[in-house]
Design a protein around this motif. Structure first.
Motif, short mmCIF file in Angstrom:
data_model
loop_
_atom_site.label_atom_id
_atom_site.label_comp_id
_atom_site.label_asym_id
_atom_site.label_seq_id
_atom_site.Cartn_x
_atom_site.Cartn_y
_atom_site.Cartn_z
N ARG A 1 -32.33 4.01 -12.39
CA ARG A 1 -32.00 3.43 -11.06
C ARG A 1 -30.49 3.61 -10.90
O ARG A 1 -30.10 4.22 -9.86
N ASP B 1 -26.68 0.36 -4.27
CA ASP B 1 -27.18 -0.61 -3.87
C ASP B 1 -26.65 -1.90 -4.46
O ASP B 1 -27.11 -2.20 -5.82
N ILE C 1 -25.42 -5.89 -5.57
CA ILE C 1 -25.89 -7.10 -5.65
C ILE C 1 -26.03 -7.83 -4.23
O ILE C 1 -27.08 -8.16 -3.77
N ASP D 1 -26.17 -6.24 -1.09
CA ASP D 1 -27.22 -5.33 -0.53
C ASP D 1 -28.53 -5.84 -0.78
O ASP D 1 -29.26 -5.72 -0.11
N ARG D 2 -28.73 -6.00 -2.28
CA ARG D 2 -29.98 -6.54 -2.58
C ARG D 2 -30.24 -7.78 -2.06
O ARG D 2 -31.42 -8.16 -1.53
N GLN E 1 -31.37 -7.39 1.67
CA GLN E 1 -32.50 -6.93 1.65
C GLN E 1 -33.46 -7.94 1.39
O GLN E 1 -34.78 -8.05 2.27
N GLN E 2 -33.46 -9.02 0.59
CA GLN E 2 -34.27 -10.04 0.17
C GLN E 2 -34.44 -10.83 1.18
O GLN E 2 -35.48 -11.52 1.88
N LEU F 1 -24.73 -5.26 -11.69
CA LEU F 1 -26.36 -4.75 -11.65
C LEU F 1 -26.91 -4.96 -13.08
O LEU F 1 -28.08 -5.42 -13.02
N GLU G 1 -32.20 -10.47 -7.78
CA GLU G 1 -32.99 -9.21 -8.24
C GLU G 1 -34.64 -9.28 -8.17
O GLU G 1 -35.31 -8.63 -7.84
#
Length: 623
Positions: free
Chosen positions: A45, A56, A58, A60-61, A64-65, A246, A284
């Motif tokens: 990844r 992507d 942290i 960004d993640r 998204q969450q 990450l 994550e």
């Protein structure tokens, strides 16, 4: 029919035999395979990010969450629950305040001085959404070190927690002179030069800042600076890139964590363990974390039961504190199934299991700035990690012979380092390469270079020097043995002996000081001890020295013991000799030199008698 039956029987017997041989000769084979598959999957990844230049991160993640599970609890703090959406919107508000009134722009560096609280995370995320890099300041460091930290990371803005603003009173004028803007998480401030944030929150928009501001095109771009003590004395700003962040965020997942877990974080957020592994790992997985303002051994298990905690973070000291608590009924009545951390001694590990149940203790090894990580995915007591043939293909590391007396690696006639044999203790080195880069420290190429060893096995190679002595046994388990050089650990913190030596040198009656760590039975790490030479025209004053270290050093850095000497033993290269001092310890019955102990009740360094020595070993004295 008979033939078919015979063939099936032979096949079953063959499979059973292979399984028996595998369990006998390669007992960890399948666990290693499953772990390596996870490592390779996550690595692939990251490689895709490199190839596509679309990273992507942290943050960004997290966004998204927040869109995927907006109403799920992300953070629980002092009984109050904050959802993913709550933290996302509050961080948006802070981002907009800094963008419009703080005049921050992408690429700026901002220092953050806050204790554990939800707004630590909101400020951190808000600044990252603007494309700023954030420097986490240790809340224990004193004014002299704080000013140094700003110079390291180039920060021109400081965000400080409401409860820490008063501690900056002495240096606020200096910060203003240096053009550093100070923002406090308060509604108002008596300091006219300090900007406030809380009074601006109700008017601020919770709309997200333009995504282009936080967009990253390279994994090697800096996102954080985390200060770590080292051999150079003053704190060093370790550069934390998106790549490192990450990787750290995958820790819980690699150990088998999931979105159903509730993670207990009692460690300070300015440490990489709590922020990168703890908060990053929660994001994550899309899990929930319980943040504790400060660790409390007496409240720990009650919190775990109250919030249905399933995973907690630790350092070795933390588990020992829990084991030292009075025994109570129902100690095994909880939902905790896993703990992730480092520094857990074998005896504490076994006692912890006996007291609190067979919780899976997941030891890991890695420094904030380092380029190597070990994970004990098997759970073998006493090991910090595990390696194997395939792991060594992915991560190049070596254990080399180390001369404890000369305090340096052993080199052969050609000038190259020598490998240790299996089971022998050696200095851990990690090869620096494109796949395992070392990003070093902000503000000083000299400090970065000092952590590298060159021409280790061939001309031109470069290795990161961990400063740790390790051993790898016949089964490829890796065990931590000790630290070398000018750093040791006490109370879960790195203590830089050079910095402590400099502080002691400010005392008018001290001519020379040599600081080192000594082991105290029943305690993790090493306690600080200083051998000093008193100036000929002066006398030793335990009261004056006590007052000085209390004002100038955080609790974990203060020498517990003082040894008065007539002269200092030096190495052949005119370095202070520590090895013999460390070996002799602090026993007054075996040491002829006068010894003193840091006594908080007397507010002075008092003579270390045989009786006092015995009470320390018995655990009856505050350390």
């Amino acid at each position: 029919m008979f033939f078919s039956l015979g063939w099936v029987t032979a096949l079953v017997a063959g499979i059973f035999s292979l399984h028996f041989v595998q369990k006998l000769c390669f007992p960890y084979f399948w666990k290693d395979v499953f772990y390596l598959v996870k490592v390779i999957r996550y690595g692939a990844r990251l490689e895709i990010f490199k190839i596509t230049s679309k990273v992507d991160t942290i943050i960004d993640r997290f966004v998204q969450q927040a869109e995927r599970i907006p109403t799920k609890p992300f953070l629980i703090y002092e009984g109050i629950t904050y959802t993913y959406q709550d933290i996302n919107e509050r961080s948006n508000k802070l981002a907009n305040i800094f963008l419009e009134q703080g005049k921050l722009k992408k690429g700026d560096s901002v220092a953050l001085l806050m204790n554990n609280e939800p707004d630590f995370i909101c400020v951190w995320f808000g600044l990252i959404k603007l494309g700023c890099s954030v420097a986490f300041l240790n809340t224990n460091i004193k004014s002299r070190s704080l000013l140094h930290c700003f110079n390291c990371c180039g920060a021109k803005t400081l965000v400080v927690g409401a409860d820490l603003l008063d501690s900056l009173e002495d240096i606020l004028p200096g910060l203003q002179e240096d053009g550093i803007s100070v923002w406090a998480m308060k509604n108002e401030s008596s300091h006219t030069e300090v900007h406030t944030l809380l009074d601006k929150m109700h008017q601020a928009s919770d709309k997200p800042a333009p995504p282009a501001l936080r967009a990253a095109t390279s994994l090697k771009a800096a996102t954080l600076y985390i200060f770590t003590s080292g051999t150079t004395g003053l704190p060093k700003a370790a550069v934390i890139t998106h790549l490192q962040a990450l990787k750290a965020a995958a820790g819980f997942w690699a150990y088998g964590g999931s979105e159903d877990d509730v993670i207990y974080i009692p460690l300070p957020l300015y440490h990489s363990a709590a922020s990168l592994i703890g908060i990053g790992g929660t994001i994550e997985m899309g899990a929930t974390c319980v943040l504790k303002k400060k660790f409390s051994a007496s409240q720990f298990w009650n919190d775990c039961r109250k919030y249905d905690v399933t995973i907690f973070q630790y350092i070795g000291e933390l588990c020992r504190y829990l084991c030292n608590q009075p025994k109570a009924e129902g100690e095994k009545e909880h939902k905790v199934h896993m703990a992730v951390g480092n520094g857990l001694r074998q005896d504490v590990w076994r006692e912890f299991h006996r007291r609190f149940g067979e919780i899976r203790m997941c030891e890991l090894y890695g420094s904030t700035e380092g380029n190597l990580c070990f994970m004990n995915h098997i759970g073998k007591i006493g090991a910090v990690g595990r390696s194997n043939f395939f792991y060594k293909l992915l991560f190049k590391y070596d254990l080399v012979r180390y001369d404890m007396v000369r305090d340096e690696p052993v080199r052969n006639k050609q000038g190259f380092c020598q490998h240790v044999n299996k089971g022998e203790t050696g200095l851990l080195l990690s090869k620096v390469s494109a796949s395992s880069p070392f990003f070093g420290y902000a503000g000083s190429k000299q400090l970065t270079e000092k952590k590298l060893m060159r021409n280790v096995f061939v001309k031109g190679d470069a290795y990161f020097n961990t400063g740790d002595l390790m051993a790898e046994d016949a089964e490829d388990f890796i065990c931590f043995k000790d630290r070398v050089g000018d750093t040791f650990r006490w109370k879960g913190e790195n203590v830089a002996t050079t910095e402590v030596t400099e502080v002691l040198g400010m005392v008018d009656f001290i001519q020379e000081a040599n600081v080192y760590g000594v082991e105290i039975p029943g305690n993790e790490g090493r306690a600080g001890m200083a051998a000093i030479i008193v100036r000929p025209e002066c006398e030793f004053s335990g009261k004056k020295l006590f007052d000085h270290v209390l004002n100038e050093l955080p609790g974990y850095s203060r020498p517990l013991f003082i040894r008065l000497q007539e002269s200092m033993e030096m190495t052949g290269t005119f370095k202070q000799q520590k090895f013999n001092l460390v070996e002799s310890g602090f026993n007054p019955s075996t040491i002829c030199d006068p010894l003193y102990f840091l006594d908080y009740s007397e507010k002075s360094y008092v003579p270390l008698t045989d009786t006092l020595y015995s009470s320390i070993l018995a655990g009856e004295r505050k350390l």
